[in-house]
Design a protein around this motif. Structure first.
Motif, short mmCIF file in Angstrom:
data_model
loop_
_atom_site.label_atom_id
_atom_site.label_comp_id
_atom_site.label_asym_id
_atom_site.label_seq_id
_atom_site.Cartn_x
_atom_site.Cartn_y
_atom_site.Cartn_z
N LYS A 163 11.86 12.33 -1.88
CA LYS A 163 10.58 11.96 -2.47
C LYS A 163 10.67 11.97 -3.99
O LYS A 163 10.12 11.11 -4.67
CB LYS A 163 9.49 12.93 -2.01
CG LYS A 163 8.10 12.64 -2.59
CD LYS A 163 7.08 13.64 -2.06
CE LYS A 163 5.68 13.34 -2.63
NZ LYS A 163 5.64 13.48 -4.10
N VAL A 166 12.30 8.82 -5.27
CA VAL A 166 11.37 7.70 -5.23
C VAL A 166 10.37 7.79 -6.37
O VAL A 166 10.10 6.80 -7.06
CB VAL A 166 10.63 7.65 -3.87
CG1 VAL A 166 9.55 6.57 -3.88
CG2 VAL A 166 11.61 7.39 -2.74
N GLN A 290 2.03 -5.25 -5.01
CA GLN A 290 2.12 -4.43 -3.82
C GLN A 290 1.20 -3.22 -3.93
O GLN A 290 0.94 -2.72 -5.02
CB GLN A 290 3.57 -3.94 -3.64
CG GLN A 290 4.57 -5.08 -3.49
CD GLN A 290 5.99 -4.55 -3.48
OE1 GLN A 290 6.32 -3.62 -4.21
NE2 GLN A 290 6.81 -5.12 -2.64
N SER A 292 0.49 0.88 -3.01
CA SER A 292 1.36 2.04 -3.27
C SER A 292 2.33 2.30 -2.12
O SER A 292 3.50 2.64 -2.35
CB SER A 292 0.51 3.28 -3.52
OG SER A 292 -0.31 3.56 -2.40
N THR A 293 1.87 2.10 -0.89
CA THR A 293 2.77 2.33 0.25
C THR A 293 3.88 1.30 0.26
O THR A 293 5.06 1.63 0.47
CB THR A 293 1.98 2.25 1.57
OG1 THR A 293 0.97 3.27 1.58
CG2 THR A 293 2.91 2.45 2.76
N GLN A 294 3.54 0.04 0.02
CA GLN A 294 4.56 -1.01 -0.03
C GLN A 294 5.55 -0.76 -1.16
O GLN A 294 6.76 -0.96 -1.01
CB GLN A 294 3.89 -2.37 -0.21
CG GLN A 294 3.10 -2.85 1.00
CD GLN A 294 2.31 -4.10 0.71
OE1 GLN A 294 1.80 -4.29 -0.40
NE2 GLN A 294 2.19 -4.98 1.69
N ARG A 296 6.41 2.12 -2.48
CA ARG A 296 7.29 3.25 -2.15
C ARG A 296 8.34 2.82 -1.12
O ARG A 296 9.51 3.21 -1.23
CB ARG A 296 6.48 4.44 -1.63
CG ARG A 296 5.59 5.09 -2.67
CD ARG A 296 4.98 6.39 -2.16
NE ARG A 296 6.01 7.42 -2.04
CZ ARG A 296 6.41 8.19 -3.05
NH1 ARG A 296 5.90 8.04 -4.27
NH2 ARG A 296 7.34 9.12 -2.86
N ASN A 297 7.93 2.03 -0.15
CA ASN A 297 8.89 1.57 0.85
C ASN A 297 9.96 0.69 0.22
O ASN A 297 11.15 0.80 0.53
CB ASN A 297 8.17 0.80 1.96
CG ASN A 297 7.35 1.70 2.86
OD1 ASN A 297 7.58 2.91 2.92
ND2 ASN A 297 6.38 1.13 3.55
N LYS A 298 9.52 -0.18 -0.69
CA LYS A 298 10.49 -1.03 -1.36
C LYS A 298 11.41 -0.22 -2.26
O LYS A 298 12.60 -0.49 -2.37
CB LYS A 298 9.77 -2.10 -2.18
CG LYS A 298 10.72 -3.10 -2.82
CD LYS A 298 9.99 -4.24 -3.49
CE LYS A 298 10.97 -5.22 -4.11
NZ LYS A 298 10.30 -6.34 -4.79
N MET A 300 12.36 2.85 -1.74
CA MET A 300 13.33 3.52 -0.88
C MET A 300 14.44 2.55 -0.47
O MET A 300 15.62 2.91 -0.46
CB MET A 300 12.63 4.08 0.36
CG MET A 300 11.75 5.29 0.08
SD MET A 300 11.13 6.09 1.58
CE MET A 300 12.66 6.79 2.22
N ASP A 301 14.05 1.30 -0.14
CA ASP A 301 15.06 0.31 0.23
C ASP A 301 16.00 0.02 -0.94
O ASP A 301 17.22 -0.09 -0.76
CB ASP A 301 14.37 -1.00 0.65
CG ASP A 301 13.65 -0.88 1.99
OD1 ASP A 301 13.94 0.07 2.74
OD2 ASP A 301 12.79 -1.73 2.26
N TYR A 304 18.28 3.04 -1.53
CA TYR A 304 19.27 3.10 -0.46
C TYR A 304 20.39 2.09 -0.72
O TYR A 304 21.58 2.42 -0.63
CB TYR A 304 18.61 2.81 0.89
CG TYR A 304 19.60 2.71 2.03
CD1 TYR A 304 19.96 3.83 2.76
CD2 TYR A 304 20.21 1.49 2.34
CE1 TYR A 304 20.89 3.75 3.79
CE2 TYR A 304 21.14 1.39 3.36
CZ TYR A 304 21.47 2.53 4.09
OH TYR A 304 22.40 2.43 5.09
#
Length: 332
Positions: A163, A166, A290, A292-294, A296-298, A300-301, A304
């Protein structure tokens, strides 16, 4: 005759699968098939016929994209290095019992053909017109699937994104850049050994400096990348494709967006070696803002993929250093 369409092919590369179009090209002259051993990896042979088959596939793509070609001995040297790294990985896969079944292979081949609404028969016809057998093509796809699978097992499964990472990324300029501007980059890596001596560092730095100077004076970037880069996209002329700020490799993520189109920058050093980049083009935003959820997901991707790319390079360098490699190919 196949109608003029493009088909993306999964072909050689250890950090991702190559793509190129199958358009209506003139047939290429087939290289002679020889079976002389040109290298060995842990006592497992690489033959000249294998190298010739890989050369045929590469020449189809390079001629199609009108990339200036270095000499055949230079191509052979780069392809042989790629084949050595592949052999190292395939030996790990074999040792761990990793395989690709016929169902997965057939699905991959079907997906490649369907991307441009071609049938398997049409794709087979095009390949045969280039002097490439469909069986050879399937074996190439199978190898790429195996490489992807072993890299995911050895590297991908061990990557974690916290976290805090991110949060830090989202607070950085790259993370806050929601403009969606994309950059088309080319890249050359002059690699360092796994544990370089001071002499090796000085020699590599001097080579990178000389190469960067040559490129800044107008030398063809793609041709030199094919001939001299140790990067995973070397045989694509160093082409990294279109990337947002967040998706640019960390070694030059801060520099690339500041470049003018056509500008060459480098060398930049990190643990892997010296990097030289060129901004080929940039284009306007294509993405919507985007939530906030989108975001954060992006993030993380992106994190990674950055870790994966960096760890693959380190892992491949380690595999090569641990392997018993003998090279017999001697071309001038």
């Amino acid at each position: 005759m196949i109608r003029s369409r493009s088909v993306s092919l999964l072909l050689a590369c250890s950090l991702g699968l190559l793509s190129f179009s199958l358009a209506a090209l003139p047939p290429q002259k087939k290289l002679p098939v020889l079976d002389r051993m040109i290298a060995s990896v842990n006592n497992e042979a690489i033959t000249e016929s294998e190298l010739n088959r890989q050369t045929e596939l590469l020449l189809v793509r390079l001629r199609q994209t009108e990339t200036p070609l270095p000499s055949l001995p230079v191509l052979h040297k780069q392809l042989l290095e790629k084949m050595i790294l592949e052999k190292c990985q395939l030996q790990v896969a074999a040792g761990e019992g990793i395989t690709i079944d016929e169902k997965a292979l057939n699905q991959a081949v079907t997906e490649i053909a369907s991307r441009d609404n071609l049938s398997i028969a049409e794709m087979r016809q095009f390949l045969e017109e280039q002097g490439i057998s469909f069986t050879q093509f399937r074996e190439t796809i199978k190898t790429e699937l195996l490489l992807s699978k072993i890299q995911q097992k050895e590297i991908g499964q061990s990557i974690t994104i916290s976290k805090a990472e991110v949060d830090h990324f989202l607070a950085s300029p790259a993370g806050q850049d929601q403009s969606g501007t994309e950059y088309h980059l080319s890249h050359i890596l002059i690699a360092l050994p796994e544990e370089p001596s001071s002499t090796e560092v000085q020699k590599t730095e001097a080579s990178a400096d000389a190469l960067a100077k040559e490129l800044k004076h107008g030398a063809d970037f793609a041709k030199i990348a094919i001939a001299k880069s140790a990067g995973q996209q070397a045989l694509e002329g160093g082409d990294l494709g279109w990337r947002t700020t967040a998706a640019i490799p960390s070694a030059f993520a801060k520099i690339a967006p500041t470049l003018r189109v056509g500008e060459v920058y480098g060398p930049l050093r990190n643990d892997g070696g010296y990097h030289i980049i060129k901004l080929l083009a940039k284009r306007s935003p294509t993405q919507k803002q985007q939530n906030s959820t989108q975001a954060r997901n992006k993030a993380m991707d992106t994190l990674y993929q950055r870790k994966f790319d960096e760890l693959v390079v380190t892992w491949l360098r380690h595999l090569r250093s641990e392997a018993e490699i003998k090279i017999y190919l001697n071309e001038t």
